[in-house]
Design a protein around this motif. Structure first.
Motif, PDB file in Angstrom:
ATOM      1  N   TRP A 148       0.812  -1.215   0.000  1.00 32.72           N
ATOM      2  CA  TRP A 148       0.000   0.000   0.000  1.00 32.72           C
ATOM      3  C   TRP A 148       0.847   1.268   0.000  1.00 32.72           C
ATOM      4  O   TRP A 148       0.326   2.373  -0.228  1.00 32.72           O
ATOM      5  N   VAL A 149       2.163   1.144   0.267  1.00 29.24           N
ATOM      6  CA  VAL A 149       3.008   2.333   0.297  1.00 29.24           C
ATOM      7  C   VAL A 149       3.070   2.999  -1.078  1.00 29.24           C
ATOM      8  O   VAL A 149       3.345   4.203  -1.181  1.00 29.24           O
ATOM      9  N   PHE A 150       2.777   2.241  -2.155  1.00 31.97           N
ATOM     10  CA  PHE A 150       2.745   2.851  -3.489  1.00 31.97           C
ATOM     11  C   PHE A 150       1.652   3.910  -3.579  1.00 31.97           C
ATOM     12  O   PHE A 150       1.810   4.921  -4.264  1.00 31.97           O
ATOM     13  N   TYR A 151       0.528   3.677  -2.916  1.00 38.95           N
ATOM     14  CA  TYR A 151      -0.518   4.700  -2.869  1.00 38.95           C
ATOM     15  C   TYR A 151       0.005   5.958  -2.172  1.00 38.95           C
ATOM     16  O   TYR A 151      -0.224   7.087  -2.624  1.00 38.95           O
ATOM     17  N   LEU A 152       0.710   5.741  -1.059  1.00 37.57           N
ATOM     18  CA  LEU A 152       1.243   6.862  -0.295  1.00 37.57           C
ATOM     19  C   LEU A 152       2.269   7.651  -1.105  1.00 37.57           C
ATOM     20  O   LEU A 152       2.217   8.888  -1.172  1.00 37.57           O
ATOM     21  N   PHE A 153       3.215   6.927  -1.749  1.00 40.20           N
ATOM     22  CA  PHE A 153       4.227   7.592  -2.569  1.00 40.20           C
ATOM     23  C   PHE A 153       3.579   8.353  -3.727  1.00 40.20           C
ATOM     24  O   PHE A 153       3.978   9.471  -4.057  1.00 40.20           O
ATOM     25  N   GLY A 154       2.595   7.723  -4.381  1.00 35.27           N
ATOM     26  CA  GLY A 154       1.931   8.360  -5.512  1.00 35.27           C
ATOM     27  C   GLY A 154       1.225   9.639  -5.110  1.00 35.27           C
ATOM     28  O   GLY A 154       1.352  10.677  -5.773  1.00 35.27           O
ATOM     29  N   ALA A 155       0.479   9.590  -3.990  1.00 32.12           N
ATOM     30  CA  ALA A 155      -0.223  10.780  -3.513  1.00 32.12           C
ATOM     31  C   ALA A 155       0.770  11.875  -3.114  1.00 32.12           C
ATOM     32  O   ALA A 155       0.564  13.058  -3.411  1.00 32.12           O
ATOM     33  N   LEU A 156       1.874  11.472  -2.443  1.00 28.53           N
ATOM     34  CA  LEU A 156       2.893  12.435  -2.044  1.00 28.53           C
ATOM     35  C   LEU A 156       3.498  13.135  -3.252  1.00 28.53           C
ATOM     36  O   LEU A 156       3.691  14.362  -3.251  1.00 28.53           O
ATOM     37  N   LEU A 157       3.775  12.374  -4.308  1.00 29.96           N
ATOM     38  CA  LEU A 157       4.368  12.975  -5.509  1.00 29.96           C
ATOM     39  C   LEU A 157       3.407  13.938  -6.191  1.00 29.96           C
ATOM     40  O   LEU A 157       3.834  14.958  -6.740  1.00 29.96           O
ATOM     41  N   LEU A 158       2.120  13.654  -6.173  1.00 32.52           N
ATOM     42  CA  LEU A 158       1.143  14.576  -6.772  1.00 32.52           C
ATOM     43  C   LEU A 158       1.120  15.898  -5.995  1.00 32.52           C
ATOM     44  O   LEU A 158       1.036  16.981  -6.593  1.00 32.52           O
ATOM     45  N   VAL A 159       1.205  15.812  -4.667  1.00 36.54           N
ATOM     46  CA  VAL A 159       1.264  17.028  -3.854  1.00 36.54           C
ATOM     47  C   VAL A 159       2.551  17.801  -4.137  1.00 36.54           C
ATOM     48  O   VAL A 159       2.539  19.021  -4.333  1.00 36.54           O
ATOM     49  N   LEU A 160       3.680  17.089  -4.187  1.00 38.06           N
ATOM     50  CA  LEU A 160       4.962  17.731  -4.472  1.00 38.06           C
ATOM     51  C   LEU A 160       4.989  18.328  -5.869  1.00 38.06           C
ATOM     52  O   LEU A 160       5.592  19.378  -6.095  1.00 38.06           O
ATOM     53  N   ALA A 161       4.330  17.655  -6.819  1.00 34.41           N
ATOM     54  CA  ALA A 161       4.256  18.173  -8.188  1.00 34.41           C
ATOM     55  C   ALA A 161       3.537  19.506  -8.214  1.00 34.41           C
ATOM     56  O   ALA A 161       3.969  20.455  -8.886  1.00 34.41           O
ATOM     57  N   TYR A 162       2.444  19.589  -7.476  1.00 34.33           N
ATOM     58  CA  TYR A 162       1.689  20.855  -7.413  1.00 34.33           C
ATOM     59  C   TYR A 162       2.550  21.959  -6.804  1.00 34.33           C
ATOM     60  O   TYR A 162       2.590  23.086  -7.301  1.00 34.33           O
ATOM     61  N   GLN A 163       3.254  21.626  -5.713  1.00 34.45           N
ATOM     62  CA  GLN A 163       4.101  22.619  -5.064  1.00 34.45           C
ATOM     63  C   GLN A 163       5.221  23.089  -5.979  1.00 34.45           C
ATOM     64  O   GLN A 163       5.540  24.286  -6.025  1.00 34.45           O
ATOM     65  N   GLN A 164       5.812  22.154  -6.717  1.00 34.02           N
ATOM     66  CA  GLN A 164       6.880  22.516  -7.649  1.00 34.02           C
ATOM     67  C   GLN A 164       6.360  23.449  -8.737  1.00 34.02           C
ATOM     68  O   GLN A 164       6.990  24.445  -9.067  1.00 34.02           O
ATOM     69  N   ALA A 165       5.211  23.123  -9.297  1.00 36.63           N
ATOM     70  CA  ALA A 165       4.712  23.858 -10.460  1.00 36.63           C
ATOM     71  C   ALA A 165       4.084  25.195 -10.099  1.00 36.63           C
ATOM     72  O   ALA A 165       4.209  26.161 -10.859  1.00 36.63           O
ATOM     73  N   PHE A 166       3.427  25.281  -8.929  1.00 33.28           N
ATOM     74  CA  PHE A 166       2.616  26.466  -8.657  1.00 33.28           C
ATOM     75  C   PHE A 166       3.020  27.248  -7.413  1.00 33.28           C
ATOM     76  O   PHE A 166       2.620  28.400  -7.263  1.00 33.28           O
ATOM     77  N   THR A 167       3.792  26.649  -6.521  1.00 34.53           N
ATOM     78  CA  THR A 167       4.180  27.393  -5.319  1.00 34.53           C
ATOM     79  C   THR A 167       5.692  27.447  -5.155  1.00 34.53           C
ATOM     80  O   THR A 167       6.191  27.751  -4.085  1.00 34.53           O
ATOM     81  N   HIS A 168       6.425  27.121  -6.229  1.00 38.22           N
ATOM     82  CA  HIS A 168       7.898  27.150  -6.196  1.00 38.22           C
ATOM     83  C   HIS A 168       8.325  28.592  -6.414  1.00 38.22           C
ATOM     84  O   HIS A 168       8.682  29.006  -7.514  1.00 38.22           O
ATOM     85  N   ASP A 169       8.311  29.393  -5.331  1.00 42.90           N
ATOM     86  CA  ASP A 169       8.506  30.839  -5.463  1.00 42.90           C
ATOM     87  C   ASP A 169       9.947  31.290  -5.299  1.00 42.90           C
ATOM     88  O   ASP A 169      10.226  32.489  -5.318  1.00 42.90           O
TER      89      ASP A 169
END
Length: 346
Positions: A148-169
């Motif tokens: 089940w850790v793949f679900y956790l890693f996948g969700a974490l990467l989606l959050v990090l992707a958003y932060q990189q693209a839109f809040t990387h100030d």
């Protein structure tokens, strides 16, 4: 699919695949340590600012060395593993370049003299490797025991992707709450004392801005390790590939800093490109999690294979293409901005 590489790092009491013995791990780690020791004594011990030529030669050497190693994996263990290595190496290299950009911000904030920047970078890279090694071991243990850790890693990467693209100030870690806390609790000198980390003055031990810089970079390394390890585990479950891809991505990073120092500020779309890559890998991880599903509240604990898994060759093409597009778009934009700022011709 043929498996000749270790799926987990060496731990006493655990059975390893035939071709990756504890000796292979020991040799790999020993060579890695020897490399960084040699780097320090050959290039960093004597403070100096590397020339463009020196940086270019060594950067090319390390990239070539990483490529030869990847080809070796493909020839010896099959090109599925070779593709996983190259996809992981490209991803980690791109994340490392983003790491360099933050290093530049930190060193500029602390006004680190250029002749000492090599030492700061070297220490930062070693800290990054140690932290990633810890995260690799933890990630491998989790994957081995909990699908089940793949679900956790996948969700974490989606959050990090958003932060990189839109809040990387581009905010300065040197002025963050963590560093303000450090400054309040440590006596700090106003000036550098060569490359020393502490000095004794008035019967009291003081820390120099050099030590503060290294603390800030270590904190940055911890944050980036959270990005990089789930990302590469989305491309391969082979801990040996994860480790070596990270090692080769960090090799030559010091020289690359001086080679592309002026170019770093022109990569204005790098954060968005990395966001796209992390989101892609996050989706790939979630699909993989569905294929390995054992959670009882999802499809009764049965795997879901309606959506096919993303093949490694497609991942490799997507990652390389995204890096290329982000780089070209960044250079085109900065060139246009600079052209528009030029005074009109007489």
């Amino acid at each position: 699919m043929e498996k000749t590489l270790a799926s987990i790092p060496f731990t006493p009491g655990l059975e390893l695949p035939v071709n990756v013995t504890p000796l292979v791990w020991v040799i790999t780690i020993a060579v890695t340590i020897a490399f960084f020791v040699w780097e320090f004594f050959a290039h960093v011990r004597k403070p100096h600012e590397p020339t463009i030529g020196e940086s270019a030669r060594w950067s090319a050497f390390y990239i070539a060395l990483a490529s030869v190693f990847g080809v070796g994996i493909g020839v010896v263990s099959g090109w599925t593993f070779g593709g996983e290595y190259f996809a992981g190496y490209l991803t980690e290299k791109a994340l490392s370049i983003d790491n360099l950009f933050v290093f530049l911000i930190v060193m500029t904030s602390f006004a680190v003299p250029k002749i000492y920047q090599q030492k700061v970078l070297m220490i930062g890279i070693v800290i990054a490797l140690i932290l990633r090694g810890i995260f690799i071991a933890v990630g491998a243990a989790l994957i081995e025991n909990f699908t089940w850790v793949f679900y956790l890693f996948g969700a974490l990467l989606l959050v990090l992707a958003y932060q990189q693209a839109f809040t990387h100030d581009g905010s300065n870690p040197a002025d963050g709450r963590f560093m303000r806390f450090v400054r309040r609790h440590l006596p700090v000198t106003d000036e550098y004392h060569g490359d020393r980390l502490t000095v004794r003055r008035g019967g009291r031990r003081w820390v120099t801005p050099m030590l503060l810089t290294i603390i800030a970079i270590g904190f940055v390394d911890l944050i980036f390790a959270v990005d990089s390890i789930p990302a590469i585990y989305g491309l391969t479950e082979e801990a040996y590939i994860v480790f070596t891809a990270n090692v080769f991505a960090l090799m030559g990073l010091r020289q690359l800093f001086f080679l592309i120092g002026g170019l770093l500020e022109r990569l204005v779309y790098l954060a968005q490109g990395l966001g796209v890559i992390l989101a892609f890998i996050g989706v790939k991880l979630l699909i993989h999690a569905l294929h390995k599903n054992e959670l009882p509240f999802i499809n009764g604990g049965e795997p879901i294979t309606v959506i096919p898994e993303i093949p490694i060759w497609l991942s490799l093409l997507f990652i390389a293409g995204t890096i290329a597009v982000a780089t070209v778009a960044s250079l085109v934009k900065t060139r246009r901005v600079r052209a528009s700022d030029l005074p009109p011709a007489p």
